[in-house]
Scaffold this motif. Structure first.
Motif, PDB file in Angstrom:
ATOM      1  N   VAL A   1       0.831  -1.204   0.000  1.00 25.30           N
ATOM      2  CA  VAL A   1       0.000   0.000   0.000  1.00 25.30           C
ATOM      3  C   VAL A   1       0.869   1.259   0.000  1.00 25.30           C
ATOM      4  CG1 VAL A   1      -1.813   1.232   1.207  1.00 25.30           C
ATOM      5  CG2 VAL A   1      -1.740  -1.241   1.298  1.00 25.30           C
ATOM      6  N   PHE A   2       1.934   1.240   0.800  1.00 25.19           N
ATOM      7  CA  PHE A   2       2.820   2.408   0.825  1.00 25.19           C
ATOM      8  C   PHE A   2       3.423   2.652  -0.548  1.00 25.19           C
ATOM      9  CE2 PHE A   2       7.325   3.603   0.929  1.00 25.19           C
ATOM     10  CZ  PHE A   2       7.207   4.933   1.305  1.00 25.19           C
ATOM     11  N   TRP A   3       3.907   1.610  -1.196  1.00 24.24           N
ATOM     12  CA  TRP A   3       4.556   1.805  -2.493  1.00 24.24           C
ATOM     13  C   TRP A   3       3.548   2.194  -3.560  1.00 24.24           C
ATOM     14  CZ3 TRP A   3       9.365   2.864  -2.331  1.00 24.24           C
ATOM     15  CH2 TRP A   3      10.161   2.323  -1.331  1.00 24.24           C
ATOM     16  N   MET A   4       2.273   1.845  -3.368  1.00 22.47           N
ATOM     17  CA  MET A   4       1.263   2.218  -4.352  1.00 22.47           C
ATOM     18  C   MET A   4       0.749   3.628  -4.145  1.00 22.47           C
ATOM     19  SD  MET A   4      -1.092  -1.176  -4.958  1.00 22.47           S
ATOM     20  CE  MET A   4      -2.384  -0.251  -4.205  1.00 22.47           C
ATOM     21  N   LEU A   5       0.680   4.081  -2.894  1.00 18.70           N
ATOM     22  CA  LEU A   5      -0.014   5.340  -2.623  1.00 18.70           C
ATOM     23  C   LEU A   5       0.852   6.411  -1.948  1.00 18.70           C
ATOM     24  CD1 LEU A   5      -3.441   3.875  -1.516  1.00 18.70           C
ATOM     25  CD2 LEU A   5      -2.968   5.128  -3.589  1.00 18.70           C
ATOM     26  N   GLY A   6       1.987   6.029  -1.407  1.00 14.16           N
ATOM     27  CA  GLY A   6       2.910   7.033  -0.903  1.00 14.16           C
ATOM     28  C   GLY A   6       2.547   7.638   0.439  1.00 14.16           C
ATOM     29  N   SER A   7       3.569   7.964   1.231  1.00 11.62           N
ATOM     30  CA  SER A   7       3.345   8.605   2.514  1.00 11.62           C
ATOM     31  C   SER A   7       4.640   9.282   2.963  1.00 11.62           C
ATOM     32  CB  SER A   7       2.934   7.554   3.548  1.00 11.62           C
ATOM     33  OG  SER A   7       3.067   8.061   4.853  1.00 11.62           O
ATOM     34  N   LEU A   8       4.478  10.342   3.760  1.00 10.78           N
ATOM     35  CA  LEU A   8       5.668  11.019   4.295  1.00 10.78           C
ATOM     36  C   LEU A   8       5.801  10.783   5.797  1.00 10.78           C
ATOM     37  CD1 LEU A   8       5.476  14.425   2.409  1.00 10.78           C
ATOM     38  CD2 LEU A   8       7.234  12.702   2.134  1.00 10.78           C
TER      39      LEU A   8
ATOM     40  N   LEU B   1      -0.835   9.582   1.074  1.00 10.75           N
ATOM     41  CA  LEU B   1      -0.907  10.799   0.265  1.00 10.75           C
ATOM     42  C   LEU B   1      -1.633  10.563  -1.048  1.00 10.75           C
ATOM     43  CD1 LEU B   1       2.693  12.263   0.469  1.00 10.75           C
ATOM     44  CD2 LEU B   1       0.635  13.118   1.553  1.00 10.75           C
ATOM     45  N   GLY B   2      -1.338   9.408  -1.677  1.00 10.15           N
ATOM     46  CA  GLY B   2      -1.897   9.114  -2.993  1.00 10.15           C
ATOM     47  C   GLY B   2      -3.415   9.054  -2.987  1.00 10.15           C
ATOM     48  N   VAL B   3      -4.012   8.770  -1.816  1.00 10.13           N
ATOM     49  CA  VAL B   3      -5.466   8.740  -1.733  1.00 10.13           C
ATOM     50  C   VAL B   3      -6.007  10.135  -2.034  1.00 10.13           C
ATOM     51  CG1 VAL B   3      -7.407   8.390  -0.179  1.00 10.13           C
ATOM     52  CG2 VAL B   3      -5.444   6.879  -0.050  1.00 10.13           C
TER      53      VAL B   3
ATOM     54  N   VAL C   1      -3.722  14.719   5.399  1.00 12.30           N
ATOM     55  CA  VAL C   1      -3.731  13.364   5.976  1.00 12.30           C
ATOM     56  C   VAL C   1      -3.567  13.426   7.491  1.00 12.30           C
ATOM     57  CG1 VAL C   1      -2.885  12.157   3.923  1.00 12.30           C
ATOM     58  CG2 VAL C   1      -1.243  12.902   5.634  1.00 12.30           C
ATOM     59  N   ARG C   2      -2.882  14.462   7.962  1.00 14.54           N
ATOM     60  CA  ARG C   2      -2.712  14.568   9.419  1.00 14.54           C
ATOM     61  C   ARG C   2      -3.962  15.122  10.093  1.00 14.54           C
ATOM     62  NH1 ARG C   2       2.955  17.522   9.836  1.00 14.54           N
ATOM     63  NH2 ARG C   2       2.729  17.739   7.597  1.00 14.54           N
ATOM     64  N   LEU C   3      -4.757  15.895   9.339  1.00 12.59           N
ATOM     65  CA  LEU C   3      -5.980  16.448   9.929  1.00 12.59           C
ATOM     66  C   LEU C   3      -7.124  15.442   9.874  1.00 12.59           C
ATOM     67  CD1 LEU C   3      -5.909  20.099   8.559  1.00 12.59           C
ATOM     68  CD2 LEU C   3      -5.610  19.354  10.916  1.00 12.59           C
ATOM     69  N   ILE C   4      -7.190  14.672   8.780  1.00 15.70           N
ATOM     70  CA  ILE C   4      -8.345  13.780   8.598  1.00 15.70           C
ATOM     71  C   ILE C   4      -8.242  12.560   9.517  1.00 15.70           C
ATOM     72  CG2 ILE C   4      -9.621  12.377   6.947  1.00 15.70           C
ATOM     73  CD1 ILE C   4      -8.572  14.274   4.760  1.00 15.70           C
ATOM     74  N   LEU C   5      -7.127  11.845   9.429  1.00 16.51           N
ATOM     75  CA  LEU C   5      -6.968  10.624  10.237  1.00 16.51           C
ATOM     76  C   LEU C   5      -5.567  10.628  10.833  1.00 16.51           C
ATOM     77  CD1 LEU C   5      -8.457   7.721   8.070  1.00 16.51           C
ATOM     78  CD2 LEU C   5      -9.187   8.393  10.340  1.00 16.51           C
ATOM     79  N   PRO C   6      -5.352  11.434  11.869  1.00 15.62           N
ATOM     80  CA  PRO C   6      -3.981  11.646  12.341  1.00 15.62           C
ATOM     81  C   PRO C   6      -3.254  10.380  12.774  1.00 15.62           C
ATOM     82  CG  PRO C   6      -5.592  12.624  13.825  1.00 15.62           C
ATOM     83  CD  PRO C   6      -6.329  12.197  12.615  1.00 15.62           C
ATOM     84  N   GLU C   7      -3.996   9.367  13.243  1.00 17.17           N
ATOM     85  CA  GLU C   7      -3.278   8.220  13.804  1.00 17.17           C
ATOM     86  C   GLU C   7      -3.296   7.010  12.890  1.00 17.17           C
ATOM     87  OE1 GLU C   7      -4.781   7.922  17.803  1.00 17.17           O
ATOM     88  OE2 GLU C   7      -4.216  10.019  18.040  1.00 17.17           O
TER      89      GLU C   7
END
Lengths: 279, 328
Positions: free
Chosen positions: B174-181, B304-306, B293-299
Motif C-alpha cells: 500500500v505504501f509503495w502504491m499510494l505514498g506517505s511522508l 498521500l496518494g489517496v 492526511v494529518r488532519l483527517i486521520l492523524p493516527e
C-alpha cells in the motif's frame, strides 16, 4: 460506549463463550491424536501434552523469532494451517487460535474433527486460564494445575518492591504501542514500570504517532525484535527522534508473544533493566 | 498572468503550507512554542520539531516539486497533457527499483543504492515509454504503454514484497502504491536531495528547447534544438527527480498531471514558464495533501496518494473526455 467498555464486554463474551463451549463438550476420554495449528496453542500443548499425545504443531512455532519453544517444536512435524494436511494426520482434537482462518476451522469441523479454539491471552490472568483450558482439553488437569501454581510462585518472586515506578513505552513497528490492558502491558507492569502510552489514552493496542511518544519522553522504550529482510514498518524504530530516547537493550522477543509461563522470562529481564535505571 | 507575479503567488502559497505543515501534528504543540522550539533547544518539543516535523515538511516540498516538474517536462516533450510519471508507470517502476534495493539488502549496505535503483527503474520505464509512444506521443499509445508498464511494475513490486521473509513487507504494498511522508527523517531527505537537485537543474534548462518544440519537430530542429539530446535529458531529469521522490515517499500519483493542467492557462501554455511554476505548484499540492492526511486521520497514516487521486482522477477523466476525438 467507550472503547474501553466495549473491550471489556468483548473480553467477557469471549471468555463466557469459551466456557460454554467447554461446558457443552463432554470430555469423555483424553484425546490421543492432537494437532495444534496456532503458535500459542502449540506452546501450551507442548508444555502439557503427554508423550506421544501431540502429533504436530504449526510451522511458526519452530521459528525462534516468534516461538519461545522452537527447539521442542522442531521435534514434531510441522503443519502450515491447511485443512487438508491437518485432516490427513487423522487427529481426534485440533487446537486452533481465534485468528486461525475460520474457513479452515469450519472445514475441519465439517469433516467431523473436534476443533477447539482458544483466544489469545490478553492478560497474565489469561495465562492461567489458558493453561487450565488446554489442560482440560488434553485430559492433563493435574499437570496444568501444577504449572499454574509454579507460575504464580515465580511471578510472586519477581514482584517488584515498593518504590519508584519508571515510565516505559512498548513501541513496535509501524508505531504500534501496547497499553496497560494487553498481555505485553501486564508484563511491563509486573516488571515494575508504569505504561507511558496510558498518558496518551492508549489502553489496549493503538498506533501512537512518533511525535506523541517523543513528547511523552518515557524513561525506557521497549521495541520489537528485528525481523529478517527489511521493511518500512520497522524503519520508524531507527528514526533519529526515537534514537534520542533511552532504548531497552532486550527487544520484545518470542517471550512476549503468547500467554504462557515464558512471559516470566520477559518480566525478569525487564525488572533487571528497571533496577539498572534506578542506579 | 506575468511570470514574477505567478511565481511569487505560488511561492507564498508553498511557504504558507510549509508553515502549516510545521505547526499541525498529533502532539498538539501550540504554534508559538513550536516555532520557538525550532530555533531554541526546548527538550522533547525541539526533538519533535527538528527531527520529525521539519524533515517531513521539507521532504514534502522536494517530493512535490519533483513530481510537478517531472510532469510538466514530460508533457512538454510529448506535447500531450496526459503524460504524467504516475500514469505512465515511471513512478511504479521507480518503486520497483527501490523495493528491489531494499529487499536485496543493497540499500542497507550502501544507502545511495536506494535512490539509484529507483532512478534506474524510472529511467528504464521512461525510455520504454518514449520508444513505444514515438516522437509525438499520441494519447492512445501513451496511455496503453503506461497501463502495461504500471501493471507490470506493480505486480513485480507485490511479488518481491510477498517473497520477503519480513512479515511486515507484504503490508507495505500500500505504501509503495499510494505514498506517505509519515516518520521520514533527515536521512531520507539527504539521500534524495542530490538526485532531485541534479534532475531539477537538468529539466529547468530545457525550457527554451521545449518552447521551440511546440512549433513541431522540424521547426525545432531548424532552430537548433538537438532532438536526441533533448529526449535523453528529459528521461534523465525525470528519472532522477521521480526516482528519488519515489524512493523515499512511495508513489504519489496525479501531482504531475493536475498541477501543470491547472497552471498551463496562467503561463500562456509556454513550457519554459510552466516548468518552474509546476515545481512550486507541485510542492504546494503535496504539502497540502500531507497536512490533510494529518488532519483527517492523524493516527492512521492515511496515504498521500489517496488525496492526490481524489483530486487528480476527476481531472484525468476530464482530460480524456476533452481529448477523446484524438484517442479515436
Amino acid at each position: 460506549m467507550t472503547a474501553r467498555a466495549a473491550r471489556r464486554i468483548w473480553a467477557w463474551l469471549r471468555a463466557s463463550s469459551a466456557a460454554l463451549a467447554l461446558a457443552a463438550a463432554p470430555v469423555a476420554a483424553a484425546p490421543e491424536r492432537v494437532v495444534s495449528m496456532n503458535l500459542c496453542t502449540d506452546q501450551l500443548a507442548l508444555m502439557l501434552a503427554a508423550p506421544g499425545q501431540l502429533l504436530s504443531v504449526s510451522a511458526l512455532s519452530q521459528d525462534p523469532r516468534s516461538s519461545a519453544m522452537a527447539e521442542a517444536a522442531r521435534r514434531l512435524p510441522a503443519n502450515h494451517g491447511r485443512a487438508e494436511e491437518v485432516f490427513l494426520m487423522r487427529p481426534d482434537l485440533v487446537l486452533a487460535g481465534s485468528y486461525t482462518t475460520p474457513a479452515t476451522r469450519s472445514m475441519l469441523s465439517r469433516l467431523g474433527i473436534r476443533v477447539e479454539t482458544l483466544p489469545p491471552a490478553a492478560s497474565l490472568d489469561e495465562v492461567r486460564s489458558n493453561l487450565r483450558t488446554v489442560g482440560r482439553l488434553l485430559g492433563r488437569e493435574v499437570e496444568a494445575e501444577a504449572m499454574v501454581a509454579e507460575f504464580d510462585a515465580d511471578l510472586a518472586a519477581l514482584a517488584p518492591a515498593e518504590g519508584e515506578r519508571p515510565d516505559a513505552a512498548l513501541y513496535q513497528a509501524q508505531g504500534y504501542a501496547s497499553g496497560p490492558e494487553t498481555l505485553a502491558g501486564e508484563i511491563l507492569a509486573a516488571a515494575g514500570f508504569d505504561n507511558a502510552a496510558a498518558a496518551a489514552g492508549v489502553s489496549g493496542g493503538a498506533f501512537l504517532p512518533l511525535e506523541v511518544l517523543v513528547t511523552l519522553a518515557p524513561d525506557l522504550v521497549v521495541s520489537g525484535g528485528r525481523q529478517p529482510g527489511a521493511s518500512r514498518a520497522e524503519e520508524v524504530l531507527d528514526h533519529p527522534a526515537l534514537r534520542a530516547l533511552h532504548r531497552s537493550e532486550a527487544p520484545m522477543g518470542s517471550d512476549w508473544v503468547c500467554g504462557t509461563p515464558h512471559v516470566l522470562a520477559a518480566v525478569e529481564r525487564l525488572s533487571g533493566e528497571r533496577r539498572a535505571l534506578a542506579h | 498572468m506575468p511570470a514574477p507575479a505567478l511565481n511569487a503567488a505560488l511561492l507564498s502559497l508553498t511557504g504558507a503550507l510549509l508553515l502549516a505543515s510545521l505547526l499541525i501534528g498529533p502532539a498538539g504543540i501550540a504554534p508559538g512554542t513550536a516555532l520557538l522550539a525550532l530555533v531554541q533547544d526546548q527538550g522533547a518539543t525541539t526533538l519533535v520539531m527538528r527531527e520529525i516535523r521539519l524533515p517531513r515538511a521539507l521532504l514534502g516540498v522536494c517530493v512535490g516539486a519533483s513530481l510537478g516538474l517531472g510532469g510538466a517536462a514530460m508533457q512538454g516533450y510529448l506535447r500531450n497533457p496526459l503524460a504524467e510519471p504516475g500514469l505512465l508507470g515511471v513512478s511504479s517502476s521507480a518503486a520497483l527499483g527501490a523495493v528491489l534495493a531494499i529487499q536485496t539488502g543493497l540499500a542497507a549496505a550502501f544507502a545511495p543504492a536506494l535512490p539509484l535503483a529507483a532512478l534506474a527503474g524510472a529511467a528504464l520505464s521512461g525510455a520504454a515509454i518514449l520508444l513505444l509512444a514515438g516522437p509525438r506521443g499520441p494519447s492512445l499509445t501513451l496511455i496503453l504503454a503506461g497501463i502495461a508498464i504500471s501493471a507490470l511494475a506493480g505486480a513485480l513490486t507485490s511479488l518481491v514484497l510477498n517473497l520477503s521473509p519480513n512479515p511486515f513487507a507484504a503490508t507495505e504494498i500500500v505504501f509503495w502504491m499510494l505514498g506517505s511522508l509519515a516518520d521520514r527523517s533527515f536521512s531520507h531527505l539527504w539521500l534524495a536531495l542530490p538526485f532531485m537537485a541534479a534532475g531539477a537543474l537538468l529539466l529547468l534548462r530545457l525550457g527554451p528547447a521545449l518552447d521551440a518544440l511546440t512549433l513541431g519537430e522540424d521547426a525545432a530542429a531548424t532552430m537548433g534544438v538537438r532532438l536526441l539530446r533533448l529526449r535523453l535529458s528529459v528521461v534523465a531529469g525525470v528519472a532522477a527527480m521521480v526516482g528519488a521522490a519515489t524512493a523515499v515517499a512511495g508513489t504519489v500519483g496525479f501531482v504531475g498531471l493536475v498541477v501543470p493542467h491547472l497552471l498551463r492557462p496562467l503561463v500562456g501554455a509556454r513550457p519554459s514558464r510552466l516548468l518552474p511554476a509546476s515545481a512550486l505548484g507541485g510542492a504546494a499540492m503535496v504539502l497540502a495533501a500531507d497536512v490533510a492526511v494529518r488532519l483527517i486521520l492523524p493516527e492512521r497514516d492515511l496515504k498521500l496518494g489517496v488525496l492526490t487521486a481524489l483530486v487528480g482522477a476527476p481531472v484525468f477523466l476530464h482530460l480524456i473526455y476533452a481529448t477523446r476525438r484524438r484517442l479515436g
